[in-house]
Design a protein around this motif. Structure first.
Motif, mmCIF file in Angstrom:
data_model
loop_
_atom_site.group_PDB
_atom_site.id
_atom_site.type_symbol
_atom_site.label_atom_id
_atom_site.label_comp_id
_atom_site.label_asym_id
_atom_site.label_seq_id
_atom_site.Cartn_x
_atom_site.Cartn_y
_atom_site.Cartn_z
ATOM 1 N N TRP A 63 0.796 -1.237 0.000
ATOM 2 C CA TRP A 63 0.000 0.000 0.000
ATOM 3 C C TRP A 63 0.819 1.272 0.000
ATOM 4 N N LYS A 76 -2.211 -8.024 -8.453
ATOM 5 C CA LYS A 76 -2.999 -8.090 -7.215
ATOM 6 C C LYS A 76 -2.513 -6.942 -6.343
ATOM 7 N N GLU A 131 -4.923 -4.726 -0.596
ATOM 8 C CA GLU A 131 -6.339 -4.564 -0.244
ATOM 9 C C GLU A 131 -6.629 -3.179 0.346
ATOM 10 N N GLY A 158 5.869 -7.097 2.847
ATOM 11 C CA GLY A 158 6.485 -7.479 4.117
ATOM 12 C C GLY A 158 7.194 -8.827 4.035
ATOM 13 N N GLN A 197 -1.253 -0.944 10.901
ATOM 14 C CA GLN A 197 0.091 -0.375 10.871
ATOM 15 C C GLN A 197 0.266 0.632 12.014
ATOM 16 N N LYS A 255 0.905 -1.231 15.042
ATOM 17 C CA LYS A 255 2.243 -1.822 15.008
ATOM 18 C C LYS A 255 3.302 -0.770 15.386
HETATM 19 P P1 NAI Z 1 1.962 -7.657 3.176
HETATM 20 O O1 NAI Z 1 3.337 -8.008 2.855
HETATM 21 O O2 NAI Z 1 1.167 -8.576 4.006
HETATM 22 O O3 NAI Z 1 1.114 -7.409 1.836
HETATM 23 C C1 NAI Z 1 1.681 -7.069 0.596
HETATM 24 C C2 NAI Z 1 0.841 -7.690 -0.509
HETATM 25 O O4 NAI Z 1 0.918 -9.107 -0.440
HETATM 26 C C3 NAI Z 1 -0.642 -7.361 -0.426
HETATM 27 O O5 NAI Z 1 -1.147 -7.182 -1.719
HETATM 28 C C4 NAI Z 1 -1.216 -8.598 0.224
HETATM 29 O O6 NAI Z 1 -2.572 -8.795 -0.035
HETATM 30 C C5 NAI Z 1 -0.375 -9.688 -0.408
HETATM 31 N N1 NAI Z 1 -0.300 -10.945 0.349
HETATM 32 C C6 NAI Z 1 -0.340 -11.104 1.693
HETATM 33 N N2 NAI Z 1 -0.220 -12.413 2.009
HETATM 34 C C7 NAI Z 1 -0.084 -13.091 0.841
HETATM 35 C C8 NAI Z 1 0.083 -14.471 0.498
HETATM 36 N N3 NAI Z 1 0.152 -15.418 1.428
HETATM 37 N N4 NAI Z 1 0.195 -14.809 -0.792
HETATM 38 C C9 NAI Z 1 0.150 -13.866 -1.750
HETATM 39 N N5 NAI Z 1 -0.030 -12.555 -1.495
HETATM 40 C C10 NAI Z 1 -0.139 -12.165 -0.211
HETATM 41 O O7 NAI Z 1 2.013 -6.192 3.776
HETATM 42 P P2 NAI Z 1 1.109 -5.480 4.867
HETATM 43 O O8 NAI Z 1 0.290 -6.418 5.689
HETATM 44 O O9 NAI Z 1 0.372 -4.436 4.186
HETATM 45 O O10 NAI Z 1 2.264 -4.882 5.789
HETATM 46 C C11 NAI Z 1 2.913 -5.706 6.736
HETATM 47 C C12 NAI Z 1 4.322 -5.224 6.971
HETATM 48 O O11 NAI Z 1 5.103 -5.370 5.813
HETATM 49 C C13 NAI Z 1 4.431 -3.757 7.304
HETATM 50 O O12 NAI Z 1 4.223 -3.515 8.649
HETATM 51 C C14 NAI Z 1 5.832 -3.437 6.873
HETATM 52 O O13 NAI Z 1 6.735 -3.725 7.905
HETATM 53 C C15 NAI Z 1 6.064 -4.355 5.717
HETATM 54 N N6 NAI Z 1 5.908 -3.687 4.414
HETATM 55 C C16 NAI Z 1 6.990 -3.559 3.594
HETATM 56 C C17 NAI Z 1 6.869 -2.909 2.387
HETATM 57 C C18 NAI Z 1 8.018 -2.728 1.472
HETATM 58 O O14 NAI Z 1 8.010 -1.792 0.677
HETATM 59 N N7 NAI Z 1 9.014 -3.580 1.482
HETATM 60 C C19 NAI Z 1 5.602 -2.334 1.945
HETATM 61 C C20 NAI Z 1 4.511 -2.566 2.854
HETATM 62 C C21 NAI Z 1 4.689 -3.209 4.028
#
Ligand code: NAI
Ligand code: MG
Length: 496
Positions: free
Chosen positions: A157, A181, A184, A235, A337, A340
């Motif tokens: 996001w 994808k 959300e 993440g 977030q 967190k």
């Molecule tokens: P997330 O990593 O859970 O979600 C990112 C994407 O992956 C979303 O589109 C989500 O729907 C999808 N996803 C989640 N589980 C999946 C699965 N099992 N299989 C396939 N797709 C899946 O990120 P979230 O929950 O928004 O943030 C969690 C943590 O991740 C944050 O607190 C932060 O620390 C980190 N983060 C890192 C980012 C980066 O740029 N490296 C960006 C956003 C979050």
């Protein structure tokens, strides 16, 4: 009219058209500044993923897309780039509303997307195989670099269209087709963006978008047998799950999973400039960036002076409405977030770090989903606040003695996405550049990225690199051809 009916409704985008989700369900997307729902998003499921992947496979194998020359693909990408330029303000407004990022930053980001597509448009017809001078006489051996097939793009996001385009532009230039994808929490901009592909003249099925949740859409997409490659930013936890699922299907991946990047300030640095670099590293986008410089390593001899200057600066940072040009820090993008970030502030305190500014939520602004820019001093690098990604406006300050000490602390984490180095000494610069384990090193600057230059991480920060010429490789498969002019099988039982 009920509230849900008054909200903008977004459908899936499959095979060149808007489409209702198979199960007919929708979920709300919030504006983090107001805390209110503003749009309803189609809640996709495995059946929708299947429809989208089939459309993408069909478009990959037959019809107008594979019939196009590489130059023709470049021309389509250029048309798209021009359409992006015409639609910057609308796309930027949607992103700001959906994730609460500052208007000024989102507009800059969305404008820049056009450059990504122009760059990869130019590369589309420069993918060349080679003729190989082999040891086998009378046989011509040459390589072809062919598109892999259907690519899955899964994004978070924090910078929805940017992080999607880092994958989408080279994938399309290579001749792949895609199923996207989006997060959300921020799906709307991608659905509006997808319409531009149709307007630019991309054949139906080349770009598809299935919105919904990770387990319901992301997981079946990664596991789908007709998906050849997965490009993911997000993440660590989701990244690891995706890598495991990709391994089962023997698929290739590009993973960008964030970091705990050090911003290293030496005693000979231009401290006023270093200060701005440190601030941009951790407080831009309220620290919600993968490349956040969340650990400040500062040389002990200037530690107190630098921290004093930093705290003075940070106290005046203006929190507020991201649409307001005077705002410097907007809301935290999602309620989870927000929780967190606050939980890590408590963890840091419990570990014995000392909060010198910030440390609280600001319930008086907008939705109340705001966290003050926060600085902890006295941080030991083994503390959780120094090891784990917070993804918020929280800086850990760690003192170091000399270059070797700085290197040891910088590398003593599981991540390796980026590092900043602030010094005027060329000797120190080279010493650090050679030893710090990170995919990007910024010397006397921070956060510079470009379509021209590779970006990605060492260690747990991910696998592969995005942007630049080499990023095309992720979307190409190499085929080696052996061509004999005549019949050339001397003895069928002995290898030639
Ligand atoms: P997330 O990593 O859970 O979600 C990112 C994407 O992956 C979303 O589109 C989500 O729907 C999808 N996803 C989640 N589980 C999946 C699965 N099992 N299989 C396939 N797709 C899946 O990120 P979230 O929950 O928004 O943030 C969690 C943590 O991740 C944050 O607190 C932060 O620390 C980190 N983060 C890192 C980012 C980066 O740029 N490296 C960006 C956003 C979050
Ligand atoms: Mg939202």
């Amino acid at each position: 009219m009920s509230q849900a009916e008054a909200l903008t409704r977004y459908e899936l985008f499959i095979d060149g058209a808007s489409m209702a989700p198979a199960r007919g369900q929708y979920f709300a997307s919030q504006d983090p500044f107001t805390g209110k729902d503003w749009a309803m998003i189609a809640r996709g499921s495995e059946a929708d993923v299947d429809r989208a992947v089939h459309a993408a496979r069909r478009a990959f194998e037959s019809g107008a897309w594979p019939a196009l020359s590489a130059s023709g693909r470049g021309a389509l990408l250029r048309r798209l780039a021009d359409l992006i330029s015409e639609n910057v303000s609308r796309l930027a407004e949607i992103e700001r509303r959906d994730n609460g990022k500052l208007a000024a930053e989102v507009v800059t980001q969305v404008k820049y997307l056009s450059e990504y597509f122009h760059y990869y448009a130019g590369l589309a017809d420069k993918v060349q195989g080679s003729v190989i001078p082999t040891d086998k006489p009378g046989v011509l051996s040459f390589t072809r670099h062919e598109p892999k097939g259907v690519v899955a793009i899964i994004t978070p996001w924090n910078s929805p269209l940017t992080l999607t385009s880092w994958k989408l532009a080279p994938a399309l230039a290579a001749g792949c087709t895609v199923v996207i994808k989006p997060s959300e929490f921020t799906s709307a901009s991608m659905l509006e963006f997808a319409e531009l592909f149709a307007r630019a003249g991309f054949p139906p099925g080349v770009v598809n978008v299935v919105t919904g949740f990770g387990p319901e859409v992301g997981a079946p997409l990664v596991s789908h047998r007709d998906v050849a490659h997965i490009g993911f930013t997000g993440g660590e936890i989701a990244g690891q799950k995706i890598y495991e699922a990709a391994a089962c299907g023997l698929k290739t991946v590009t993973l960008e999973l964030g970091g705990k990047s050090p911003n290293i300030v030496f005693d000979d640095a231009d401290l006023d400039r270093a200060l701005l670099g440190v601030v941009s590293g951790i407080f831009a986008a309220a620290g919600q960036t993968c490349q956040a410089g969340s650990r400040l390593l500062v040389q002990r001899s200037i530690h107190d002076e630098f921290v004093r200057k930093l705290v003075n600066f940070v106290r005046d940072i203006r929190l507020g409405d991201p649409a307001d040009p005077g705002t410097q820090i907007g809301p935290i993008a999602t309620p989870a977030q927000f929780d967190k970030v606050l939980s890590y502030i408590e963890i840091a305190k419990a570990e014995g770090a000392r909060c010198v500014t910030g440390g609280r939520a600001r319930s008086d602004i907008g939705s109340g989903q705001f966290v003050e820019p926060t600085i902890f001093v006295g941080v030991d690098n083994r503390m959780r606040i120094a090891q784990e990604e917070v993804f918020g406006p929280v800086l850990s300050v760690i003192a170091f003695d000399d270059e070797a000490d700085a290197v040891r602390i910088a590398n003593d984490v599981q991540f390796g996405l980026a590092a900043g180095i602030w010094t005027q000494s060329l000797q120190r610069t080279l010493y650090m550049v050679e030893r710090v384990k990170a995919g990007t090193i910024w010397v006397n600057n921070y956060r510079a990225t470009s379509y021209t230059s590779p970006f990605g991480g060492f260690k747990r920060s991910g696998i592969g690199r995005e942007s630049g010429i080499d990023a095309m490789r992720d979307y190409l498969e190499t085929k080696c051809v052996w061509l004999s002019p005549g019949l050339d099988v001397a003895n069928p039982f002995v290898r030639r």
